[in-house]
Design an enzyme around this catalytic site. Structure first.
Site, PDB file in Angstrom:
ATOM      1  N   PHE A 199     -27.184  14.997  12.593  1.00 25.24           N
ATOM      2  CA  PHE A 199     -26.686  13.986  13.513  1.00 25.24           C
ATOM      3  C   PHE A 199     -27.072  12.609  13.002  1.00 25.24           C
ATOM      4  CE2 PHE A 199     -24.928  13.313  17.742  1.00 25.24           C
ATOM      5  CZ  PHE A 199     -24.230  14.486  17.907  1.00 25.24           C
ATOM      6  N   GLN A 228     -24.558   0.484  23.736  1.00 24.07           N
ATOM      7  CA  GLN A 228     -24.112   1.205  22.541  1.00 24.07           C
ATOM      8  C   GLN A 228     -22.604   1.436  22.540  1.00 24.07           C
ATOM      9  OE1 GLN A 228     -25.217   5.596  21.615  1.00 24.07           O
ATOM     10  NE2 GLN A 228     -26.216   4.297  20.106  1.00 24.07           N
ATOM     11  N   HIS A 240     -20.071   3.737  20.796  1.00 30.65           N
ATOM     12  CA  HIS A 240     -20.011   4.952  19.995  1.00 30.65           C
ATOM     13  C   HIS A 240     -18.846   4.813  19.021  1.00 30.65           C
ATOM     14  CE1 HIS A 240     -19.537   9.127  18.869  1.00 30.65           C
ATOM     15  NE2 HIS A 240     -20.653   9.429  19.483  1.00 30.65           N
ATOM     16  N   LEU A 289     -14.806  10.388  24.297  1.00 30.36           N
ATOM     17  CA  LEU A 289     -15.779  10.642  23.234  1.00 30.36           C
ATOM     18  C   LEU A 289     -15.371  11.794  22.328  1.00 30.36           C
ATOM     19  CD1 LEU A 289     -18.714  10.069  22.205  1.00 30.36           C
ATOM     20  CD2 LEU A 289     -19.453  11.848  23.792  1.00 30.36           C
ATOM     21  N   HIS A 325     -20.388   3.155  25.355  1.00 33.28           N
ATOM     22  CA  HIS A 325     -20.901   4.506  25.535  1.00 33.28           C
ATOM     23  C   HIS A 325     -22.195   4.598  26.333  1.00 33.28           C
ATOM     24  CE1 HIS A 325     -21.307   8.696  24.615  1.00 33.28           C
ATOM     25  NE2 HIS A 325     -22.409   8.540  23.909  1.00 33.28           N
ATOM     26  N   ARG A 373     -29.627   3.487  20.573  1.00 26.23           N
ATOM     27  CA  ARG A 373     -30.082   4.864  20.756  1.00 26.23           C
ATOM     28  C   ARG A 373     -29.517   5.770  19.668  1.00 26.23           C
ATOM     29  NH1 ARG A 373     -27.691   9.165  22.666  1.00 26.23           N
ATOM     30  NH2 ARG A 373     -26.022   8.184  23.898  1.00 26.23           N
TER      31      ARG A 373
END
Lengths: 254, 584
Positions: free
Chosen positions: B116, B240, B242, B252, B353, B394
């Site tokens: 990730f 954030q 994304h 998403l 996000h 994050r």
């Protein structure tokens, strides 16, 4: 201008034919503060057929009639809030595109059946969740817990994968003729969630759950009409899961 | 008006709220108030996984995870909190497995792990497999598993109860939490919940943006309730974006898609992340990838007739792998775009996000009234809170971790506090504020419409305080938000009824969004540097001398009743990692 998405000059889309078409939404309205009777009301909406039925409902609520009432949250088929009866079939409004349900005729939208309507498209979900709770929808194990994770083979994990996808939207249960006729039946969703644990190799309460579903209002009420499988927005083979529970009850093997 | 008395009240039934409830219910008489049915929370939309250095598939340890979290947050992370997060991650995952969560498994039957963004081996050497996952529906499984365990523990839920006010009573000069006021959607009735301890776990604020992965219901209700009562909000400028939202819709598509080998490409088919992040490439941290995407678009290498998106390419991955590891997101592409991801790349753009900022807490989940004073009896956990484990950006998979680690901590701490504490006396007329707010909106004959104001808010936020910001764009946003707040006073609703009045609730939610958008913009204007998710084109570098500190925003009301925002700052806790230049 901070992002480039909005400031591209010379875009060709201005000349393109407008994607918008006029669609009629025929919606079942009910407001007990106003009348005891439910009525149909038509709304005309300009909408891109690639948009969702939920987008159409929002256009009505936001621009035409703020009193139109429905539940919704994630808007992409994950939270399970907006199951409704669209053109006579149970679907999620956020997962149904206008173009896929013949926008040239009025699109009928009604609350899901078999649960008490509280206002417009909002139904009382408590009996649905009660049936879910009745099948003990949680992992039950005996003995001491291991320090690390319980081991499970990829095959054993795969065995119950389909029924882990359930989002508790009630599309299946409220499409079931047995459930409509008799609110006592557990309904497909509760059985799906029992299946999820009965066939989980880590669980040790399969017998108990099977006894619960052996009840007169349990799996034997299922008439295998496949409405539930057709209705499931997650593609769960609901009827198959119910059949597997029936078979487990007979063979006591799972 | 009804009055209820509980030891502990939890506001919100997503991951953090239910994780807290499982602990609190064992220790104190607990009620969970939730505006949605419990399994409707947006935790269920999280896809890719939950980070923990289990080392099931390759060498890993929690110290590397801590480092990645601190670096990912661009050193604005409180390092003591990040250590707790990374250390307790391992038990948090194992606890979920024991509660029944069906993780994907390795050949040995242990929990499988995948790569990730921003998670690395040995302080940035190479990507590491740290994300524990269940296909691309890990959040769904966490939400279902936690709800299942709430059923098992007999947690008491008040469904569709909408918390609109935080009650605070001053006792011997100390502000203490006395309870909350809630609006019951089904009946329109107002309920006062007197409680020894209150935990906010009500989620984020994403709906002030237009293109967002967030649910319609993520309107910052908890943050707004606390802020209105004089409590600070921390680091609200950090939001954030994304990298991979479905083009125009914002839905998403998990970073796990890139973890499985997916590649971002521009209109020339070029794998452009190689230029921006030579080591981590497509798996650099989210702020870096989102900026890179917009740089490609701005420099004319975007895709489509308007050049306004790029592609997420999964076509080189075997269909079996997509089916097994990414079934939901491939289905989203088919459903919403009519695209077959086996053969065609998916158009994507960054999507709003996650709020890194929120209600400031310490590592026990206790809410802070200023830089170091705790509000006795008040707790927060999850996206609504700012511990701060996420700093300025994050890392993916750290939010599912955050809700479990700090949800659990807050649940235990709040219940143990309630075991020892007495009830704090309710303020006089505790329901007064909510009753007035509801009646005023219901009776207003003003000409402004909720949907129009919200549209204008979302458009100005997308245009001015998104991935790239300047003094000028932020000022434009501040002015526009002020105008919208003024016009909001003249807003009216069409539904005047009491039962299921969602028209009225959307009006209240809009009020919350406007208050929080202003905090965000004002905080962003003052931060004259670029760090993590906050990127200022006029100040493109990080400035550790002046801005290695958390923003603390307070609402001030002058004698005429006019409100304004006062900014203060709080030091960052540094333990073992000195700030370095951030490269991926």
């Amino acid at each position: 201008m901070s992002t480039a998405t909005l400031d591209k000059p010379g875009s060709g889309s201005q000349q393109d034919a407008s994607p918008y078409i006029t669609v009629v939404f025929r919606i079942r309205r009910f407001n007990p503060e106003v009348s005891d009777e439910a009525t149909w009301q038509d709304f005309q909406v300009e909408i891109d057929p690639k948009e969702r039925v939920l987008d159409g409902l929002h256009k009505i609520k936001w621009d035409l009639d703020g009193s139109l009432t429905f539940r919704r949250s994630c808007a992409h088929g994950i939270c399970g809030s907006d199951a409704m009866r669209i053109n006579g079939k149970n679907r999620l409004a956020c997962k149904t595109l206008i173009k896929d349900i013949n926008p040239h005729k009025p699109i009928t939208v009604e609350p899901i059946k078999g649960l008490t309507v509280l206002k417009d498209l909002v139904v009382d979900m408590d009996p649905f969740f009660q049936a879910y709770r009745d099948v003990m929808p949680f992992l039950i194990t005996k003995g001491n817990e291991p320090t690390r994770e319980r081991l499970q083979s990829a095959e054993d994990r795969e065995r119950f994968d389909d029924t882990t996808k359930c989002i508790l939207c009630a599309a299946c249960t409220s499409s079931c003729p047995v459930f409509w006729n008799d609110g006592q039946y557990f309904g497909p969703a509760a059985i799906v969630n029992a299946h999820r644990f009965i066939f989980d190799s880590r669980d040790e309460a399969g017998e108990q759950r099977l006894e619960i579903l052996n009840d007169k209002d349990g799996v034997w009420r299922c008439r295998t009409t496949f409405n539930c499988t057709d209705a499931c927005p997650r593609g769960i083979e609901v009827t198959k899961a119910i059949q597997e529970v029936k078979r487990a009850l007979i063979t006591r093997r799972f | 008006m009804k009055i209820h008395k509980y030891d502990t009240v939890i506001v919100g039934a997503g991951g953090a709220g239910m994780r807290a409830a499982i602990e609190a219910t064992k220790r104190s008489r607990t009620a969970v108030l939730t505006k949605l049915y419990p399994t409707r929370s947006h935790t269920g939309a999280a896809q890719g996984g939950m980070a923990a250095a289990l080392a099931n598939v390759e060498e890993d340890n929690w110290e590397w995870h801590t480092f990645d979290t601190v670096k990912g947050g661009d050193y604005l992370v409180d390092q003591d909190a990040a250590e707790i997060l990374a250390k307790e991650a391992i038990d948090a995952v194992l606890d979920l497995e024991k509660m029944g969560l069906p993780f994907n498994r390795t050949k040995d039957g242990t929990i499988d792990q995948r790569r990730f963004g921003g998670h690395s081996r040995n302080h940035g050497e190479a990507p590491v497999r740290r994300s524990c996952y269940a296909a691309d529906r890990t959040g769904h499984m966490i939400l279902q598993t936690l709800y299942q365990n709430c059923v098992k523990e007999g947690v008491e839920f008040f469904n569709e109860f909408y918390v609109l006010d935080q009650l605070i009573t001053e006792v011997d000069g100390v502000k203490k939490s006395a309870g909350v006021v809630a609006y019951e959607l089904a009946t329109g009735e107002i309920h006062v919940f007197q409680a020894k301890s209150v935990i906010y776990a009500s989620g984020g604020t994403g709906k002030f943006f237009k293109v967002t992965s967030n649910a319609h219901t993520l309107t910052g209700d908890g943050q707004a309730a606390c802020f209105r009562r004089g409590l600070p909000l921390e680091d609200m400028e950090f939001f954030q974006f994304h990298p991979t939202g479905i083009w125009r819709m914002g839905i998403l598509l998990t970073e796990g898609a890139r973890g499985e080998g997916g590649i971002l490409r521009n209109k020339d088919g070029e794998r452009f992340m190689e230029k921006y992040a030579p080591v981590m490439k497509d798996l650099a941290s989210r702020d870096v990838v989102s900026r890179s995407i917009y740089t490609e678009i701005r420099e004319g290498r975007g895709c489509g007739p308007e050049g306004d998106h790029v592609y997420l390419d999964l076509t080189h991955l075997p269909p079996e792998q997509l089916d097994a590891k990414l079934p939901d997101i491939t289905e989203f592409a088919r459903t919403y775009l009519g695209i077959e991801p086996y053969t065609d790349p998916i158009p994507i753009q960054p999507t709003a996000h996650y709020a890194m900022g929120g209600i400031p807490t310490n590592v026990q989940g206790e809410v802070l009234a200023d830089n170091d004073t705790v509000v006795p009896g008040l707790y927060a956990a999850g996206e609504v809170a700012c511990v701060s484990v996420h700093g300025a950006n994050r890392l993916g998979t750290n939010s599912l971790l955050d809700i479990n680690v700090f949800g659990r901590r807050a649940g235990i701490a709040a219940a143990e506090y309630a075991q020892k504490a007495d009830y704090v006396e309710l303020p006089e007329n505790p329901a007064e504020f909510v009753a007035q707010q509801v009646e005023q909106l219901r009776n207003s004959t003003g000409s402004e419409r909720v949907a129009e104001l919200r549209r204008e808010l979302q458009e100005t936020m997308d245009a001015n305080v998104m991935v790239f910001r300047t003094e000028q764009t932020i000022k434009t946003a501040v002015e526009k938000i002020a105008e919208l707040r003024e016009r909001y006073k003249n807003v009216s609703v069409q539904d005047k009824g009491k039962r299921f009045n969602t028209d009225l609730l959307e009006a209240i939610e809009l009020g919350n969004l406007l208050d929080l958008a202003e905090v965000m913009a004002v905080s962003a204007l003052a931060r004259k540097e670029s760090r993590g998710g906050h990127y200022r084109e006029d100040y493109p570098n990080r400035d550790d001398v002046n801005f290695m500190r958390h923003t603390m925003a307070y609402r001030e009301v002058d004698s005429d009743g006019k409100d304004s925002i006062r900014l203060d700052y709080k030091p960052v806790v540094q333990t073992r990692y000195q700030p370095m230049e951030r490269k991926y």
